[in-house]
Design an enzyme around this catalytic site. Structure first.
Site, PDB file in Angstrom:
ATOM      1  N   PHE A  54      -1.700  -7.078   7.236  1.00  0.00           N
ATOM      2  CA  PHE A  54      -2.764  -7.104   6.220  1.00  0.00           C
ATOM      3  C   PHE A  54      -4.070  -7.675   6.745  1.00  0.00           C
ATOM      4  O   PHE A  54      -5.137  -7.416   6.194  1.00  0.00           O
ATOM      5  CB  PHE A  54      -2.298  -7.894   4.980  1.00  0.00           C
ATOM      6  CG  PHE A  54      -2.642  -9.354   4.988  1.00  0.00           C
ATOM      7  CD1 PHE A  54      -1.814 -10.288   5.586  1.00  0.00           C
ATOM      8  CD2 PHE A  54      -3.808  -9.794   4.384  1.00  0.00           C
ATOM      9  CE1 PHE A  54      -2.149 -11.633   5.590  1.00  0.00           C
ATOM     10  CE2 PHE A  54      -4.144 -11.140   4.386  1.00  0.00           C
ATOM     11  CZ  PHE A  54      -3.315 -12.058   4.993  1.00  0.00           C
ATOM     12  N   LYS A  55      -3.996  -8.424   7.853  1.00  0.00           N
ATOM     13  CA  LYS A  55      -5.198  -9.018   8.425  1.00  0.00           C
ATOM     14  C   LYS A  55      -6.243  -7.958   8.779  1.00  0.00           C
ATOM     15  O   LYS A  55      -7.429  -8.252   8.851  1.00  0.00           O
ATOM     16  CB  LYS A  55      -4.852  -9.800   9.694  1.00  0.00           C
ATOM     17  CG  LYS A  55      -3.733 -10.816   9.579  1.00  0.00           C
ATOM     18  CD  LYS A  55      -4.125 -12.051   8.823  1.00  0.00           C
ATOM     19  CE  LYS A  55      -3.237 -13.262   9.064  1.00  0.00           C
ATOM     20  NZ  LYS A  55      -1.851 -13.152   8.609  1.00  0.00           N
ATOM     21  N   ASP A  56      -5.782  -6.723   9.017  1.00  0.00           N
ATOM     22  CA  ASP A  56      -6.715  -5.659   9.370  1.00  0.00           C
ATOM     23  C   ASP A  56      -7.761  -5.418   8.288  1.00  0.00           C
ATOM     24  O   ASP A  56      -8.890  -5.047   8.586  1.00  0.00           O
ATOM     25  CB  ASP A  56      -5.961  -4.338   9.604  1.00  0.00           C
ATOM     26  CG  ASP A  56      -5.176  -4.333  10.904  1.00  0.00           C
ATOM     27  OD1 ASP A  56      -5.652  -4.931  11.892  1.00  0.00           O
ATOM     28  OD2 ASP A  56      -4.089  -3.722  10.935  1.00  0.00           O
TER      29      ASP A  56
END
Ligand SMILES: *Cc1c(COP(=O)(O)O)cnc(C)c1O
Length: 477
Positions: free
Chosen positions: A105-107
């Site tokens: 999810f960091k993307d």
């Protein structure tokens, strides 16, 4: 609009400066002076890109040309045209945040941060290179490397805990290409790496530093988008009428993702309870139940390594938002630093407990959830998402709150194939890549393209350093 330090409101910066600096000069985190009130009802109908433009401009006004920054950040980077799609799985809606270039999810934030940072740099007329320091529990590192590789005027340096990330995660980082990237293993855990980064900020202020950790406001702002998006999906699907409260269960480590949900709520989105899901490192579960934050406990290595954290940095921002008292926050953070624990006054704790609920699950429970959710609904989730699912079930069971519930899915199961395979009752090979292939053979769930062929790539970054070597290493870059 300005932002200021959580520990001192006289340390003010405009948003461009706040993003450039990452961390306030006193070690506090930048917070917006006011949380903007928005037309949430209109926003939830927007597709992801225009929605992100609205959200990020609202939190970081003064950074110009947001629409084109957002387009450049996301176009062609995500395998889903919706960027963060939702899917129904049994009793819950799963918000899939892992369709970006590194399958975590960091993307969603780290595709955007380089755009924000370079725009801020240009706006400030800053000519010198910026060095981005990043401590990672596994996923931020790769997402930041991918986001910042070959970005002109920027160098990116990542510290990961040696042996504290999955084999796939490690391979993603040490094979990173790019002219401006540096990756180091650190002999220690994530908290050591994050403290090391904070220490470098304090000690090396003559250098142009910033951070890609969720301590940076530019990391947090883009994450607010998908709460609005998920609410809009439920609305479109006819599952709710406008105004109905929706609960979100968030696999939590540094408290960044869930804080984005809190900000969405404060901006006007009808959010009910924010369920803070932890693994065996359940310092936040205890805090939410008792009001005492106590990191004096051993850090456990779990099957959800991105949540193996005892010092959740972004909780500091929540403490500020509920108290609006920078000297209180400063005192609490000093106490945490020196004594390892603090207790929040009851009236403030009541405000937090009215909006947050904490749950945690053991590795064994997490594996049971993976197996059951796959068996019952054909949905394959990763161990972090499983913790979110477990907390969601526990919350429903204990409170009887039947509002629609969205579980945030923070990583592809293929980033943690050993644990997922063993959850499905298979003897997992020691080698992570053999496990990945076997998991694909068993489930036929498509493998994200970025994870294919990783094991054949040359390992370009092999240095492992002690905690004490972080500062000299950075000074030598
Ligand atoms: C980083 C991460 C988390 C925790 O998010 P925070 O913002 O640190 O709370 C959860 N799951 C995965 C897969 C992650 O990479």
């Amino acid at each position: 609009m300005f932002c200021h330090s959580t520990r001192d409101e006289s340390l003010r910066a405009d948003c461009a400066r706040g993003v450039l600096e990452g961390l306030a000069p006193d070690g506090g985190l930048y917070v917006p002076e006011e949380i903007p009130q928005v037309d949430a009802r209109a926003w939830v109908n927007l597709p992801f890109l225009p929605l992100a433009t609205q959200v990020i401009s609202a939190i970081l006004p003064g950074i110009s040309s947001m629409e084109s920054l957002v387009e450049r950040a996301y176009t062609g980077k995500f395998s889903s045209p919706e960027v963060t799609p939702t899917v129904k799985a049994g009793p819950f809606t799963v918000l899939e945040l892992f369709h970006g270039p590194t399958s975590a999810f960091k993307d969603v934030a780290l595709c955007m941060l380089p755009q924000l940072l370079t725009a801020a740099k240009a706006q400030k007329g800053m000519k010198e290179d910026i060095l981005i320091l990043t401590a990672t529990s596994g996923d931020t590192g790769k997402a930041a490397l991918e986001g910042f590789r070959d970005v002109p005027g920027v160098k990116i340096c990542v510290f990961y805990p040696e042996g504290g990330v999955s084999q796939v995660q490690e391979a993603q980082m040490v094979t990173q290409e790019g002219r401006n990237v540096f990756v180091f293993g650190v002999k220690g855990n994530f908290d050591d790496a994050q403290s090391g980064v904070k220490h470098i900020f304090a000690a090396a202020d003559h250098r142009r530093l910033s951070t890609a950790n969720s301590m940076n406001l530019g990391r947090l702002a883009p994450q607010i988008t998908y709460y609005f998006k998920a609410y809009g999906d439920l609305l479109k699907g006819g599952e709710i009428a406008w105004g109905q409260k929706v609960n979100f269960s968030v696999p939590t480590g540094n408290f960044g993702d869930i804080l984005a949900g809190y900000l969405a709520k404060e901006m006007g989105l009808p959010v009910g309870t924010l369920i803070c899901a932890s693994n065996e490192n359940n310092v936040l579960t205890d805090f939410l139940a008792t009001g005492t934050y106590d990191r004096r406990r051993p850090l456990h290595k779990t099957i959800s390594p991105s949540m193996d954290i005892l010092i959740s940095s972004n909780l500091e921002r929540l403490l500020y938002f509920v108290s609006r008292d920078t000297s209180l926050v400063k005192d609490l953070m000093e106490k945490l630093n020196q004594e390892g624990h603090y207790t929040l006054p009851e009236s403030l704790m009541a405000k937090i407990q009215a909006q947050f609920w904490g749950g945690w699950c053991s590795d064994e429970k997490g594996k049971q959830v993976i197996s059951r959710v796959y068996g019952d609904y054909g949905y394959l989730c990763d161990p972090h998402t499983a913790a979110g699912w477990a907390a969601a079930e526990e919350y429903r069971g204990k409170t009887g709150d039947e509002n629609p519930l969205v579980v945030l899915s923070t990583a592809s199961p293929y980033k943690f194939p050993e644990a997922v395979l063993s959850a499905l009752g298979e003897a997992a090979p020691k080698d992570g890549f053999a496990a990945l292939a076997q998991l694909h053979g068993k489930t036929a769930v498509p493998v994200p393209r970025n994870l294919l062929g990783l094991e054949q790539k040359p390992r370009l970054h092999t240095r492992v350093i002690g905690k004490d070597e972080m500062l000299p290493t950075v000074l030598g870059l």
